[in-house]
Design a protein around this motif. Sequence first.
Motif, short mmCIF file in Angstrom:
data_model
loop_
_atom_site.label_atom_id
_atom_site.label_comp_id
_atom_site.label_asym_id
_atom_site.label_seq_id
_atom_site.Cartn_x
_atom_site.Cartn_y
_atom_site.Cartn_z
N ALA A 289 0.79 3.32 -3.84
CA ALA A 289 0.73 3.79 -5.23
C ALA A 289 -0.65 3.48 -5.78
O ALA A 289 -1.09 2.34 -5.78
CB ALA A 289 1.80 3.09 -6.06
N SER A 290 -1.34 4.52 -6.27
CA SER A 290 -2.74 4.37 -6.71
C SER A 290 -2.89 4.73 -8.18
O SER A 290 -2.18 5.58 -8.71
CB SER A 290 -3.65 5.28 -5.88
OG SER A 290 -3.50 5.01 -4.50
N GLU B 244 10.04 -4.33 -1.30
CA GLU B 244 9.34 -3.05 -1.32
C GLU B 244 7.83 -3.28 -1.37
O GLU B 244 7.33 -3.99 -2.25
CB GLU B 244 9.76 -2.20 -2.51
CG GLU B 244 11.16 -1.63 -2.40
CD GLU B 244 12.23 -2.65 -2.79
OE1 GLU B 244 11.85 -3.76 -3.18
OE2 GLU B 244 13.42 -2.33 -2.71
N PRO B 245 7.06 -2.67 -0.46
CA PRO B 245 5.61 -2.91 -0.40
C PRO B 245 4.88 -2.55 -1.69
O PRO B 245 3.85 -3.14 -2.01
CB PRO B 245 5.16 -2.02 0.77
CG PRO B 245 6.38 -1.82 1.60
CD PRO B 245 7.52 -1.79 0.63
N GLN B 246 5.38 -1.57 -2.43
CA GLN B 246 4.67 -1.10 -3.62
C GLN B 246 5.11 -1.80 -4.90
O GLN B 246 4.70 -1.40 -5.99
CB GLN B 246 4.87 0.41 -3.77
CG GLN B 246 4.29 1.21 -2.61
CD GLN B 246 2.85 0.82 -2.33
OE1 GLN B 246 2.01 0.83 -3.22
NE2 GLN B 246 2.55 0.46 -1.09
N PHE B 247 5.93 -2.84 -4.79
CA PHE B 247 6.43 -3.52 -5.99
C PHE B 247 5.29 -4.02 -6.87
O PHE B 247 5.26 -3.78 -8.08
CB PHE B 247 7.34 -4.69 -5.60
CG PHE B 247 7.83 -5.48 -6.78
CD1 PHE B 247 8.98 -5.09 -7.44
CD2 PHE B 247 7.14 -6.59 -7.25
CE1 PHE B 247 9.45 -5.80 -8.55
CE2 PHE B 247 7.58 -7.30 -8.35
CZ PHE B 247 8.74 -6.90 -8.99
N GLU B 248 4.33 -4.73 -6.28
CA GLU B 248 3.26 -5.33 -7.08
C GLU B 248 2.39 -4.27 -7.74
O GLU B 248 2.01 -4.40 -8.91
CB GLU B 248 2.41 -6.25 -6.21
CG GLU B 248 1.26 -6.93 -6.94
CD GLU B 248 1.71 -7.79 -8.10
OE1 GLU B 248 0.90 -8.01 -9.03
OE2 GLU B 248 2.88 -8.25 -8.10
N ALA B 249 2.07 -3.20 -7.02
CA ALA B 249 1.23 -2.14 -7.58
C ALA B 249 1.94 -1.46 -8.75
O ALA B 249 1.31 -1.17 -9.79
CB ALA B 249 0.89 -1.11 -6.51
N GLN C 234 0.04 -0.60 -18.30
CA GLN C 234 0.32 0.71 -18.89
C GLN C 234 -0.74 1.75 -18.53
O GLN C 234 -1.48 2.25 -19.37
CB GLN C 234 0.45 0.59 -20.42
CG GLN C 234 1.28 1.70 -21.06
CD GLN C 234 1.67 1.39 -22.47
OE1 GLN C 234 2.12 0.29 -22.78
NE2 GLN C 234 1.49 2.34 -23.36
N TYR C 235 -0.80 2.07 -17.23
CA TYR C 235 -1.66 3.17 -16.79
C TYR C 235 -0.90 4.03 -15.77
O TYR C 235 0.02 3.57 -15.09
CB TYR C 235 -2.98 2.66 -16.20
CG TYR C 235 -2.87 1.73 -15.02
CD1 TYR C 235 -2.55 2.19 -13.74
CD2 TYR C 235 -3.12 0.36 -15.18
CE1 TYR C 235 -2.48 1.34 -12.66
CE2 TYR C 235 -3.03 -0.51 -14.10
CZ TYR C 235 -2.72 -0.01 -12.85
OH TYR C 235 -2.65 -0.87 -11.77
N ALA C 236 -1.27 5.29 -15.67
CA ALA C 236 -0.59 6.25 -14.81
C ALA C 236 -0.94 6.02 -13.35
O ALA C 236 -2.05 5.58 -13.02
CB ALA C 236 -0.94 7.67 -15.23
N ILE C 237 0.02 6.32 -12.46
CA ILE C 237 -0.19 6.15 -11.03
C ILE C 237 0.24 7.41 -10.29
O ILE C 237 0.99 8.24 -10.82
CB ILE C 237 0.61 4.95 -10.48
CG1 ILE C 237 2.10 5.09 -10.82
CG2 ILE C 237 0.05 3.64 -11.00
CD1 ILE C 237 2.97 4.01 -10.21
N SER C 238 -0.25 7.56 -9.06
CA SER C 238 0.17 8.65 -8.19
C SER C 238 0.73 8.05 -6.91
O SER C 238 0.27 6.99 -6.46
CB SER C 238 -1.01 9.58 -7.88
OG SER C 238 -2.02 8.88 -7.17
N PHE C 239 1.71 8.71 -6.32
CA PHE C 239 2.32 8.20 -5.09
C PHE C 239 3.08 9.33 -4.41
O PHE C 239 3.46 10.33 -5.03
CB PHE C 239 3.25 7.03 -5.39
CG PHE C 239 4.29 7.30 -6.44
CD1 PHE C 239 5.52 7.87 -6.12
CD2 PHE C 239 4.02 7.00 -7.78
CE1 PHE C 239 6.46 8.12 -7.10
CE2 PHE C 239 4.96 7.26 -8.77
CZ PHE C 239 6.19 7.82 -8.42
#
Length: 330
Positions: free
Chosen positions: A210-211, A141-146, A154-159
Motif C-alpha cells: 500500500a503506497s 497482515e503485512p500492510q497493517f502498519e502502512a 489522513q492521506y490517500a493510498i493506492s493498493f
Amino acid sequence: MKTERLLNLVICLLYTRRPLSKARIRKLVPQYQDSSPDAFDRMFERDKDELRELGIPLRTEAIVESFEDDLGYRIDEREYRLPDVEFSADELAVIGLASRAWSQASLAGPAAQALRKLQASGLERDDASVLGLEPLLHTAEPQFEAVRKAVVQQYAISFSYRSGRDRALSERKVEPWALTNWHGRWYLTGFDQDRQAARVFRLDRFSGKASKLRKQRTYQVPTDHDPRAMITASQNGSSTSAVQLQLRSGKGASLRKQAARIATGEVWDEVTIEGARLDRIVPDILSLGPDAVVTAPQEARVAVRAAIQRILNTHQGVKHDNVRIGHRAP
C-alpha cells in the motif's frame, strides 16, 4: 525541517527563566540563523501561531519590568508540564489487559513500552482481576502498519486488491477513514476515488504494498461514520423477522433498547426484537454470557452456537482457569 525547528524553539523557550527577545531567539535556534530579517519575522510569527494551536502555553512578557515595550517570549514550564496521571485498580487492570492484546506485529513494542513506563512510575496493575482473560488481536497482515499510518495521518493510498467473488485483482485509490477489527479480521473503510463511493476492504485481500498517492487532496472523515455498521452492511448479513430472548432482570440494556416487546418476570424477562440482523445482534447476546438465552427462532440459536464455537476455536490451546463459557437450556 519544520518539525525540528519547532522542537528547537520549544526547547529554547522552555528552559529559560526570563523572556527571550526575538534577536536572542534567532541566535539560539539554528534554523533561524541563516534567514534574512524579513524571512525570520515571517517564519517566527507562523511558528508562534502553530505552537499556540498545539496548546503550548507561549507567553509574551516584558523582558525588563520597567520597560513594558521591550517584549520577549518564554514557555511557562508549570503550564506546559502534564499533571500526574492516576489510575484506579480497575483501570490499571484494563491497561494491563490491553497491553497483552497485541499478540503480533508493530504495536506490541509501543504497548509494552507504555506499560514499562507506568511500572517505573510506581504503578502496579492487579493481574488477578483479569486472570484467565487473554484477548487476541492479531495484526499478521503485512500492510497493517502502512494502512494504520494512512488512517492516522489522513492521506490517500493506492493498493492492489483481490475481489472476494472472482478473486480478480484491481488497483484501488482510497481515502482512508477507519481501520477496524471485526470478527477476527481487519477492515479498512474509506472513500474509493475511482468509484466515487464509500467502500470496505479486507486487509488480508491486499496484494503487494500500500503506497501513498503522489497527488493528494484534502478530505474529511464523515462525522457520522460508523465503521462497524458499514462493515456489517457489506457482509450481507442474514436477518430474521423476530428474535425471542430470555434476559436476566436488570441485564442487557442494549438489547432492551431494540425490543418491540418485553414481558417481565421475577428472574427472567421475555424480550422480542423485531427485524433483527443476526450479525449485529449475536455479539450483544454473547457479551451477556449466561444472562442471555435465545429461545427462537432456530436460526438465531444456531448463529449463537456457531459464534461460541469460533471463540473456542480461536482460544484453543490457551488455558483459561477462571473463565467458563456456558449455556442455560431454556
